[in-house]
Design an enzyme around this catalytic site. Structure first.
Site, PDB file in Angstrom:
ATOM      1  N   ARG A  93      10.691  -0.211   8.855  1.00 12.19           N
ATOM      2  CA  ARG A  93      11.215  -0.428   9.945  1.00 12.19           C
ATOM      3  C   ARG A  93      12.834  -0.389  10.124  1.00 12.19           C
ATOM      4  NH1 ARG A  93       6.772  -0.332  11.240  1.00 12.19           N
ATOM      5  NH2 ARG A  93       5.202  -1.631  11.798  1.00 12.19           N
ATOM      6  N   ASP A 133       9.893  -6.274  -5.609  1.00 12.42           N
ATOM      7  CA  ASP A 133       9.114  -6.954  -4.500  1.00 12.42           C
ATOM      8  C   ASP A 133       8.995  -8.292  -4.680  1.00 12.42           C
ATOM      9  OD1 ASP A 133       6.731  -7.908  -2.681  1.00 12.42           O
ATOM     10  OD2 ASP A 133       6.573  -5.810  -2.732  1.00 12.42           O
ATOM     11  N   GLU A 192      15.000   1.893  18.766  1.00 12.29           N
ATOM     12  CA  GLU A 192      14.343   3.057  19.171  1.00 12.29           C
ATOM     13  C   GLU A 192      13.688   2.988  20.208  1.00 12.29           C
ATOM     14  OE1 GLU A 192      10.126   2.970  16.395  1.00 12.29           O
ATOM     15  OE2 GLU A 192      11.919   3.428  15.404  1.00 12.29           O
ATOM     16  N   HIS A 203      10.006   8.557  14.178  1.00 16.75           N
ATOM     17  CA  HIS A 203       8.991   7.596  13.937  1.00 16.75           C
ATOM     18  C   HIS A 203       7.564   8.089  13.926  1.00 16.75           C
ATOM     19  CE1 HIS A 203       7.990   2.974  14.425  1.00 16.75           C
ATOM     20  NE2 HIS A 203       6.900   3.490  13.558  1.00 16.75           N
ATOM     21  N   HIS A 262       0.647  -1.323   0.053  1.00 18.38           N
ATOM     22  CA  HIS A 262       0.027  -0.154   0.095  1.00 18.38           C
ATOM     23  C   HIS A 262       0.762   1.231   0.117  1.00 18.38           C
ATOM     24  CE1 HIS A 262      -3.704  -2.320   0.562  1.00 18.38           C
ATOM     25  NE2 HIS A 262      -3.251  -3.056   1.700  1.00 18.38           N
TER      26      HIS A 262
END
Length: 331
Positions: A235, A175, A264, A296, A155
């Site tokens: 990520r 991908d 983090e 983030h 997405h």
């Protein structure tokens, strides 16, 4: 029916009040505290718990929650890598997340940051702050002149590709599970090595699953173009940050942007000031004019917050009714 929510932030309260107004038959209580073995008792008497945190959902935490009769857990975020699924399975937890809350928020942020890196705005801002209005040597690059490699075309990745098309950039993508429409456009390369060799800039949109751990490492960077720009808003564990720093030091990486960081939870991106961080690498990266860091917050828009609250509470109600929401996590 009663729903108890943990870790409710002030910015979430308007969306929560809106949801409560639309669902007056549901009793809602909440706390700003996170879900821990000690705070699990606050949910006693509830049918479902709604949560959002970077702290792990450990066996101890899930045991404590199950012991007060709550085994419906609805996350207000997408990531589930901090859940002890063995314990969740043992206690028959129903779990949901919010996999799609606003792909645009993250895609826009990452592309804006990539554009800022190309135009060297951090260096320019530093000059302006010193009342230095000279142009040189902060010459920028145009997005339309770049070949941008997009890793991950879910997405968010697809929205990023549309934004890049608007800039006029040449887009290549990789991908493991190609999108049919993008495949018909001929955007995919067959391997990551091909993408590394061709891309002037790379932006990542893949999950932090074990197979992607340190996807961008020293070997991968060595295969990239000299002066590559890397942007990561996916990520933190996708990056071998030591390899990134080495690449910045050598000039192999000209610019780097990140919204996520592997450690983090333990560092100041989540708990306070940079000077209090146990990780000196954050301070090193922040000090560099060719590195742009956000804590983030790529997702952090009013639309995204609303969707995260509304979808998670809807799922919590569905679980309480014995139904399976569309966003239930299969594990």
């Amino acid at each position: 029916m009663k729903i108890f929510a943990y870790g409710i932030r002030d910015d979430e309260k308007p969306s929560l009040e809106e949801w409560k107004a639309a669902n007056p038959e549901i009793e809602v209580d909440y706390t700003q505290e996170l879900l821990t073995p000690e705070t699990a008792k606050l949910a006693e008497g509830s049918d479902s718990a709604v949560v959002y945190q970077q702290l792990d959902y450990t066996r101890e935490t899930l045991t404590a929650l199950a012991n007060v009769g709550v085994t419906n857990l609805s996350l207000r975020n997408v990531g589930t890598d901090n859940i002890d699924f063995d314990a969740a399975r043992e206690f028959n937890f129903n779990i949901s997340n919010v996999p799609v809350y606003s792909p645009n928020a993250i895609a826009e942020h990452s592309m804006l940051q990539l554009s800022r890196l190309l135009r060297r705005t951090k260096a320019l801002d530093a000059k302006i702050a010193k009342r230095d209005l000279r142009w040189a040597p902060t010459t920028g690059r145009e997005m339309r002149m770049q070949t941008v490699g997009v890793i991950g075309t879910g997405h968010i990745g697809r929205v990023a590709i549309n934004i890049l098309k608007g800039f006029g950039a040449k887009v290549i993508a990789y991908d493991k599970y190609p999108n049919a429409e993008l495949q018909a456009e001929g955007l995919y390369v067959d391997t990551l090595d091909e993408l590394y060799a061709q891309a002037d800039a790379i932006s990542l949109y893949v999950p932090g699953v074990p197979e992607n751990h340190h996807l961008i490492n020293a070997d991968a960077i060595a295969k990239m173009k000299d002066g590559v720009v890397i942007m990561n808003a996916a990520r933190g564990n996708l990056m071998d940050i030591d390899a990134i720093i080495d690449g910045l030091n050598s000039g192999k990486i000209s610019d780097f942007g990140m919204d996520v960081y592997e450690n983090e939870v333990a560092c100041s991106m989540k708990i306070g000031l940079v000077k209090n961080s146990p990780d000196a690498k954050i301070a090193d990266l922040i000090a560099r004019e060719n590195v742009m860091i956000t804590p983030h917050t790529a997702f952090y828009t009013t639309k995204a917050v609303l969707e995260m609250v509304h979808q998670s509470f809807d799922a919590a109600v569905a679980f309480a009714k014995g139904e399976k929401p569309a966003i239930a996590v299969e594990y």
